[in-house]
Design an enzyme around this catalytic site. Structure first.
Site, PDB file in Angstrom:
ATOM      1  N   ASN A  18       7.134  66.511   0.008  1.00  0.00           N
ATOM      2  CA  ASN A  18       7.709  66.081  -1.163  1.00  0.00           C
ATOM      3  C   ASN A  18       9.444  66.004  -0.873  1.00  0.00           C
ATOM      4  O   ASN A  18       9.584  66.417   0.157  1.00  0.00           O
ATOM      5  CB  ASN A  18       7.340  67.000  -2.266  1.00  0.00           C
ATOM      6  CG  ASN A  18       7.976  68.215  -2.115  1.00  0.00           C
ATOM      7  OD1 ASN A  18       8.405  68.757  -1.032  1.00  0.00           O
ATOM      8  ND2 ASN A  18       7.775  69.123  -3.328  1.00  0.00           N
ATOM      9  N   ASP A  62       9.660  61.768   5.326  1.00  0.00           N
ATOM     10  CA  ASP A  62       9.821  63.240   4.870  1.00  0.00           C
ATOM     11  C   ASP A  62      11.137  63.393   5.616  1.00  0.00           C
ATOM     12  O   ASP A  62      11.192  63.307   6.946  1.00  0.00           O
ATOM     13  CB  ASP A  62       8.814  64.003   5.409  1.00  0.00           C
ATOM     14  CG  ASP A  62       8.584  65.481   4.886  1.00  0.00           C
ATOM     15  OD1 ASP A  62       9.461  65.489   3.838  1.00  0.00           O
ATOM     16  OD2 ASP A  62       7.869  66.268   5.198  1.00  0.00           O
ATOM     17  N   GLU A  67       9.272  55.182 -11.545  1.00  0.00           N
ATOM     18  CA  GLU A  67      10.166  55.218 -10.118  1.00  0.00           C
ATOM     19  C   GLU A  67       9.896  56.377  -9.298  1.00  0.00           C
ATOM     20  O   GLU A  67       9.585  56.315  -7.856  1.00  0.00           O
ATOM     21  CB  GLU A  67      11.704  55.087 -10.500  1.00  0.00           C
ATOM     22  CG  GLU A  67      12.078  53.799 -11.234  1.00  0.00           C
ATOM     23  CD  GLU A  67      11.797  52.623 -10.691  1.00  0.00           C
ATOM     24  OE1 GLU A  67      11.444  52.367  -9.385  1.00  0.00           O
ATOM     25  OE2 GLU A  67      11.348  51.714 -11.456  1.00  0.00           O
ATOM     26  N   HIS A  72       6.779  56.063  -7.294  1.00  0.00           N
ATOM     27  CA  HIS A  72       6.668  55.220  -5.779  1.00  0.00           C
ATOM     28  C   HIS A  72       7.016  56.085  -4.705  1.00  0.00           C
ATOM     29  O   HIS A  72       6.679  56.142  -3.690  1.00  0.00           O
ATOM     30  CB  HIS A  72       8.095  54.319  -6.034  1.00  0.00           C
ATOM     31  CG  HIS A  72       7.774  53.080  -6.631  1.00  0.00           C
ATOM     32  ND1 HIS A  72       6.710  52.385  -6.077  1.00  0.00           N
ATOM     33  CD2 HIS A  72       8.546  52.560  -7.686  1.00  0.00           C
ATOM     34  CE1 HIS A  72       6.682  51.134  -7.054  1.00  0.00           C
ATOM     35  NE2 HIS A  72       7.502  51.266  -8.000  1.00  0.00           N
ATOM     36  N   THR A  99       0.282  58.216   1.060  1.00  0.00           N
ATOM     37  CA  THR A  99      -0.465  57.329   1.569  1.00  0.00           C
ATOM     38  C   THR A  99       0.008  57.354   3.078  1.00  0.00           C
ATOM     39  O   THR A  99       1.258  56.801   3.411  1.00  0.00           O
ATOM     40  CB  THR A  99      -0.365  56.103   0.853  1.00  0.00           C
ATOM     41  OG1 THR A  99      -0.689  56.249  -0.504  1.00  0.00           O
ATOM     42  CG2 THR A  99      -1.390  54.953   1.447  1.00  0.00           C
ATOM     43  N   ASN A 152       5.276  58.562   7.420  1.00  0.00           N
ATOM     44  CA  ASN A 152       4.810  56.834   7.264  1.00  0.00           C
ATOM     45  C   ASN A 152       5.147  56.564   5.849  1.00  0.00           C
ATOM     46  O   ASN A 152       4.214  56.722   5.101  1.00  0.00           O
ATOM     47  CB  ASN A 152       3.553  56.776   8.002  1.00  0.00           C
ATOM     48  CG  ASN A 152       3.408  55.122   8.202  1.00  0.00           C
ATOM     49  OD1 ASN A 152       4.307  54.455   7.605  1.00  0.00           O
ATOM     50  ND2 ASN A 152       2.303  54.687   8.704  1.00  0.00           N
ATOM     51  N   GLU A 175       2.716  49.795  -7.620  1.00  0.00           N
ATOM     52  CA  GLU A 175       3.352  49.678  -8.859  1.00  0.00           C
ATOM     53  C   GLU A 175       2.435  49.972  -9.824  1.00  0.00           C
ATOM     54  O   GLU A 175       2.854  50.661 -10.746  1.00  0.00           O
ATOM     55  CB  GLU A 175       3.456  47.947  -9.027  1.00  0.00           C
ATOM     56  CG  GLU A 175       4.735  47.489  -8.253  1.00  0.00           C
ATOM     57  CD  GLU A 175       6.117  48.146  -8.293  1.00  0.00           C
ATOM     58  OE1 GLU A 175       6.409  48.868  -9.403  1.00  0.00           O
ATOM     59  OE2 GLU A 175       6.803  47.981  -7.349  1.00  0.00           O
TER      60      GLU A 175
HETATM   61 CA   LIG Z   1      10.505  66.942   2.037  1.00  0.00          CA
HETATM   62 ZN   LIG Z   2       8.059  49.781  -9.528  1.00  0.00          ZN
END
Ligand SMILES: [Ca+2]
Ligand SMILES: [Zn+2]
Ligand SMILES: *[C@@H]1O[C@H](CO)[C@@H](O)[C@H](O)[C@H]1NC(C)=O
Ligand SMILES: *[C@@H]1O[C@H](CO)[C@@H](O)[C@H](O)[C@H]1NC(C)=O
Ligand SMILES: CC(=O)N[C@H]1CO[C@H](CO)[C@@H](O)[C@@H]1O
Length: 644
Positions: A378, A414, A444, A447, A454, A459, A473
């Site tokens: 995160n 990351d 946003e 995203h 994923t 990556n 989206e």
């Molecule tokens: Ca981080």
């Molecule tokens: Zn978007």
């Protein structure tokens, strides 16, 4: 060897008078040193003048010995460079980080063995004994000589110590009478952090000291102009404060004051249950950070910057942020700025930045609670768990001048800061500001979640084309829809994304469980108008809208999604969306993502909702026999597994 010493380009310009920097978010004050404290990173690390073979990392000398040798060398270097005797420098702590091999040395300047509280330095030395970075706020050598000295009898003079307590009480607005001070007793104790003795003042009134005691000792402090004065340091704990103060008794003033308790934070914002100005009014939210997700709160310092996000204006659409405008909190950590919606957005930029800061932190905490945490890659400056890579808070630009009628989010791997850009919307007069509409911010931010989850945190190239790009989206709309749910909504409620800023849907159809209102089916992906990511995403988000309502109808509704009650439908939905992202492969198809969600649900509940989920997907053509077809033919299938 070096034009640039280990202290680099730092200048000790001592020109003007004693400024004091008042930190408006609390009662904290500290002298603003004219010389400043600049952190210098050396592109070419500077070798230490020590016999490295004596502490060859391959030879298992004990780590403590190495730290001592390195620390001594650093004290020597600082002494030479700043022309300060080594006896005026004390190492306060030093250790070698096990993971990085970097030795961190923290130092303080001293006079006759007593610390100059705010004259500190830190030097970082790599495993090969090269200085890689350093910083200091030491007072100039001349100030050490000219400072009035603390006499040897200083500590015993408990009368001036009591004067210091009295000055502090006045400063923080607590009553402490002369009678009460006269009743207090004092005794010498040894400090836990240095060899310096301290005076323990006892029998103080509880309003001033919760346990009746204050610890005081003599130190020095550097004033804004670089001069050094003797002070009493007072440490006293109250119910909501734990003060550390430096008080100049002869000058009759508190020179520095800090509170070891975390500061309070309040924001005057459209709270998380209010979608936009069209949905309700702003309210004052106090300390909204979730402890599990943001244990030290959202704000570091006194502006809209902190561990999870830095929010600032960006009128020219640039990409640097450190020096952009951010509002400063008013006294008590209060972010409260006016909004006049009859004016152009720039008239309320501070309120917009505050809202953006708030909404991003809400998304940080919500996604953290549901598993987009430090280990999962995160966005945080500091990763408290020690997992994942830090240094990557969200850089969020309010009222970004780089575009209009849109918003975007860029997700590097990351450890690197993502960028969120929120634009002004020009559909209405006056224009509207995307910062004020929560589903745009949630879209946003999501995203960032889907890209980091994923294919793993390092990556972020797993959702960039075809069906996977479209689903990126779609997840963003789906999470925005989960966040805006109210207990009065039912499966007959339709959601329109962007309805405040755009006044109509920015998608082709509202999100709806009605096949008439929203006819999106899997086969729509074969429509030539559905090659664009947002169009593909709309089909995916519509399927997830069906799944969400199926889960809510079966399991009920959690009024507070942040409570993480995984017996409730909306909470299950958010959980299996994020778990599914972690499970699915890089560049997933609709089929892959559906299967990952079903596996996530099985892992979460043992498959209690399997049929409800399949039925929802099948309603939109993604049944068990729907063909996997990235770019080919997407035939609708409404079959559910046998037994459903
Ligand atoms: Ca981080
Ligand atoms: Zn978007
Ligand atoms: C916010 O600030 C305004 C002044 O700009 C003040 O009138 C109002 O009381 C403040 N609101 C809160 C909740 O503190
Ligand atoms: C399975 O569920 C547990 C908790 O219920 C969770 O910790 C774990 O991450 C889940 N695993 C997968 C693969 O989703
Ligand atoms: C800034 C940063 O990346 N901090 C730490 C996050 O956690 C890992 C694992 O402990 C550390 O190696 C990082 O230094």
């Amino acid at each position: 060897m070096k034009a640039l010493g280990i202290l680099g380009a730092l200048v000790l310009a001592m020109s003007s008078t004693g400024l004091t920097e008042a930190h408006s978010s609390s009662m904290a004050i500290r002298p603003k040193l004219v010389g400043g404290q600049k952190f210098t990173v050396f592109d070419t690390p500077i070798p230490l003048p020590i016999d490295s073979s004596a502490i060859n990392p391959a030879v298992p000398v004990d780590a403590k010995a190495k730290v001592e040798i390195v620390s001594t060398a650093i004290v020597g270097l600082l002494s030479t460079e700043l022309k300060i005797p080594t006896s005026n420098i004390r190492v306060t702590s030093a250790y070698t980080d096990a993971a990085s091999g970097i030795t961190h040395i923290y130092l303080v300047q001293t006079i006759d063995g007593k610390d100059i509280a705010n004259s500190v330095a830190n030097v970082n030395v790599d495993a090969n004994n090269h200085v890689i970075s350093s910083s200091h706020s030491f007072a100039p050598a001349a100030s050490l000589v000219s400072a009035a000295k603390i006499g040897t009898d200083g500590l015993e003079s408990s009368d001036t110590a009591k004067d210091a307590l009295s000055l502090l009480a006045t400063h923080i607005g607590v009553s402490l009478t002369k009678t009460e001070l006269d009743a207090a007793t004092s005794a010498m104790i040894n400090s836990v952090v240095s060899d310096e003795p301290q005076l323990l003042v006892e029998s103080l009134p509880a309003a001033f000291a919760i346990d009746g005691t204050a610890k005081v000792n003599r130190e020095y402090i550097q004033q804004g102009d670089g001069s050094v004065v003797p002070v009493w340091r007072v440490v006293v704990e109250q119910k909501d404060h734990w003060w550390n103060a430096h008080i100049d008794v002869s000058g009759q003033k508190v020179i520095s004051l800090s509170d070891w308790y975390a500061q309070s934070e309040s924001y005057f914002v459209y709270a998380k249950d209010t979608l936009s100005p069209a949905d309700g009014s702003r309210v004052m939210v106090v300390d909204p950070a979730f402890t599990s997700a943001s244990p030290k709160g959202w704000v570091t310092g006194d502006s809209t910057s902190g561990n999870n996000v830095w929010a600032q204006s960006n009128p020219f659409g640039g990409s640097t942020w450190q020096n952009n405008h951010r509002p400063t909190a008013q006294s008590g950590g209060v972010f409260n700025y006016t909004i006049d919606l009859t004016k152009a957005p720039k008239a309320y930029v501070d309120a917009a930045i505050t809202q953006l800061f708030y909404s991003n932190n809400i998304m940080h905490d919500l996604s953290f609670i549901y598993g987009f945490d430090e280990a999962a890659g995160n966005f945080q400056d500091e990763n408290y768990s020690g997992e994942g890579v830090g240094g990557d808070y969200v850089v969020a630009f309010a009222q970004d001048g780089g575009g209009t009628n849109n918003a975007n989010f860029a997700t590097p791997p990351d450890g690197q800061n993502p960028r969120m850009r929120m634009y002004i919307w020009t559909e209405t007069k006056p224009n509207r500001d995307g910062d004020l509409e929560q589903d745009i911010v949630a879209h946003e931010f999501t995203h960032g979640i889907s890209n980091r989850l994923t294919g793993g945190p390092t990556n972020t190239d797993c959702l960039n084309d075809g069906e996977s790009g479209g689903m990126g989206e779609g997840w963003s709309d789906a999470v925005a829809n989960i966040l805006r749910l109210k207990s009065t909504d039912t499966k007959h409620t339709d959601f329109i994304l962007g309805d405040y800023v755009y006044t109509k849907s920015i998608r082709n159809y509202p999100y709806s469980t009605s096949l008439t209102t929203n006819p999106s089916m899997y086969s729509l992906l074969d429509d030539p108008n559905y090659e664009e990511v947002h169009a593909i995403g709309e089909v995916w988000a519509e399927m997830l809208y069906e799944v969400m309502w199926a889960l809510i109808d079966k399991n009920g509704f959690a009024k507070d999604i942040f409570a993480h009650d995984l017996t409730k439908g909306n909470s299950i939905m958010l959980q299996i969306l994020l778990d599914g992202m972690k499970l699915q492969p890089c560049n997933p198809t609709f089929i892959d993502a559906r299967d990952a969600i079903i596996q996530a649900e099985k892992n979460l509940t043992g498959g209690k909702n399997k049929c409800a989920i399949w039925t929802a997907f099948a309603k939109r053509g993604l049944g068990v026999n729907a063909p996997r077809s990235d770019g080919g033919s997407h035939t609708d299938d409404s079959t559910v597994p046998s037994g459903c």
